[in-house]
Motif scaffolding. Structure first.
Motif, mmCIF file in Angstrom:
data_model
loop_
_atom_site.group_PDB
_atom_site.id
_atom_site.type_symbol
_atom_site.label_atom_id
_atom_site.label_comp_id
_atom_site.label_asym_id
_atom_site.label_seq_id
_atom_site.Cartn_x
_atom_site.Cartn_y
_atom_site.Cartn_z
ATOM 1 N N TYR A 157 0.850 -1.187 0.000
ATOM 2 C CA TYR A 157 0.000 0.000 0.000
ATOM 3 C C TYR A 157 0.884 1.235 0.000
ATOM 4 O O TYR A 157 2.002 1.220 0.512
ATOM 5 C CB TYR A 157 -0.890 0.032 1.246
ATOM 6 C CG TYR A 157 -1.884 -1.095 1.313
ATOM 7 C CD1 TYR A 157 -3.027 -1.082 0.519
ATOM 8 C CD2 TYR A 157 -1.684 -2.170 2.173
ATOM 9 C CE1 TYR A 157 -3.940 -2.125 0.575
ATOM 10 C CE2 TYR A 157 -2.598 -3.209 2.236
ATOM 11 C CZ TYR A 157 -3.718 -3.172 1.440
ATOM 12 O OH TYR A 157 -4.619 -4.192 1.501
ATOM 13 N N LEU A 158 0.365 2.304 -0.550
ATOM 14 C CA LEU A 158 1.065 3.576 -0.481
ATOM 15 C C LEU A 158 1.119 4.016 0.978
ATOM 16 O O LEU A 158 0.194 3.745 1.756
ATOM 17 C CB LEU A 158 0.338 4.645 -1.296
ATOM 18 C CG LEU A 158 0.283 4.457 -2.808
ATOM 19 C CD1 LEU A 158 -0.590 5.525 -3.436
ATOM 20 C CD2 LEU A 158 1.694 4.502 -3.392
ATOM 21 N N GLY A 159 2.166 4.703 1.347
ATOM 22 C CA GLY A 159 2.291 5.211 2.718
ATOM 23 C C GLY A 159 1.110 6.080 3.107
ATOM 24 O O GLY A 159 0.615 6.012 4.237
ATOM 25 N N GLU A 160 0.635 6.895 2.164
ATOM 26 C CA GLU A 160 -0.512 7.761 2.444
ATOM 27 C C GLU A 160 -1.776 6.947 2.710
ATOM 28 O O GLU A 160 -2.596 7.334 3.529
ATOM 29 C CB GLU A 160 -0.749 8.721 1.277
ATOM 30 C CG GLU A 160 0.313 9.781 1.155
ATOM 31 C CD GLU A 160 0.072 10.712 -0.016
ATOM 32 O OE1 GLU A 160 -0.774 10.402 -0.894
ATOM 33 O OE2 GLU A 160 0.745 11.749 -0.063
ATOM 34 N N ALA A 214 -5.696 5.144 6.747
ATOM 35 C CA ALA A 214 -6.370 4.057 7.461
ATOM 36 C C ALA A 214 -6.122 4.161 8.969
ATOM 37 O O ALA A 214 -7.034 3.932 9.774
ATOM 38 C CB ALA A 214 -5.893 2.707 6.937
ATOM 39 N N ARG A 215 -4.895 4.514 9.357
ATOM 40 C CA ARG A 215 -4.574 4.658 10.784
ATOM 41 C C ARG A 215 -5.395 5.787 11.406
ATOM 42 O O ARG A 215 -5.962 5.647 12.484
ATOM 43 C CB ARG A 215 -3.077 4.908 10.960
ATOM 44 C CG ARG A 215 -2.630 4.915 12.413
ATOM 45 C CD ARG A 215 -1.131 5.054 12.573
ATOM 46 N NE ARG A 215 -0.704 6.414 12.236
ATOM 47 C CZ ARG A 215 0.142 6.742 11.273
ATOM 48 N NH1 ARG A 215 0.687 5.810 10.528
ATOM 49 N NH2 ARG A 215 0.467 7.997 11.050
#
Length: 102
Positions: free
Chosen positions: A10-13, A18-19
């Motif tokens: 997944y992309l870091g963004e 999600a977090r």
């Protein structure tokens, strides 16, 4: 349906979004963030006066928000002072705005 054991990248963004979304997944946490956004900082006891929940419950919600990086705490024994993490709060706003305006 065949399951795969492949790792999904997944992309870091996407992971950040999600977090933040998980941390905002409870109405009490949203209420805490709204309160903190209008204060410079506060102690857990201040929140107990505003939100009619046990201090232990509020502390659990604060922990989730802190783990997500949306707030930060400064230990002043025996109290902890909480503030919005302004950098991450602004980042969360941008990520959500981008997500919803696609």
């Amino acid at each position: 349906m065949k399951r795969t054991t492949n790792h999904i990248e997944y992309l870091g963004e996407t992971e950040e979004l999600a977090r933040y979304a998980k941390a905002l997944g409870h109405p009490t946490r949203i209420k805490i963030l709204n309160y903190l956004e209008n204060q410079s900082c506060c102690f857990t006891g201040d929140l107990v006066e505003v939100i009619p929940l046990a201090q232990s419950t509020i502390s659990q919600h604060l922990k989730e928000l802190k783990d997500a990086g949306l707030i930060q705490g400064e230990v002043n024994p025996p109290k902890i002072k909480y503030c919005i993490n302004k950098e991450n709060w602004e980042k969360a706003k941008v990520l959500f705005q981008t997500f919803f305006n696609k």
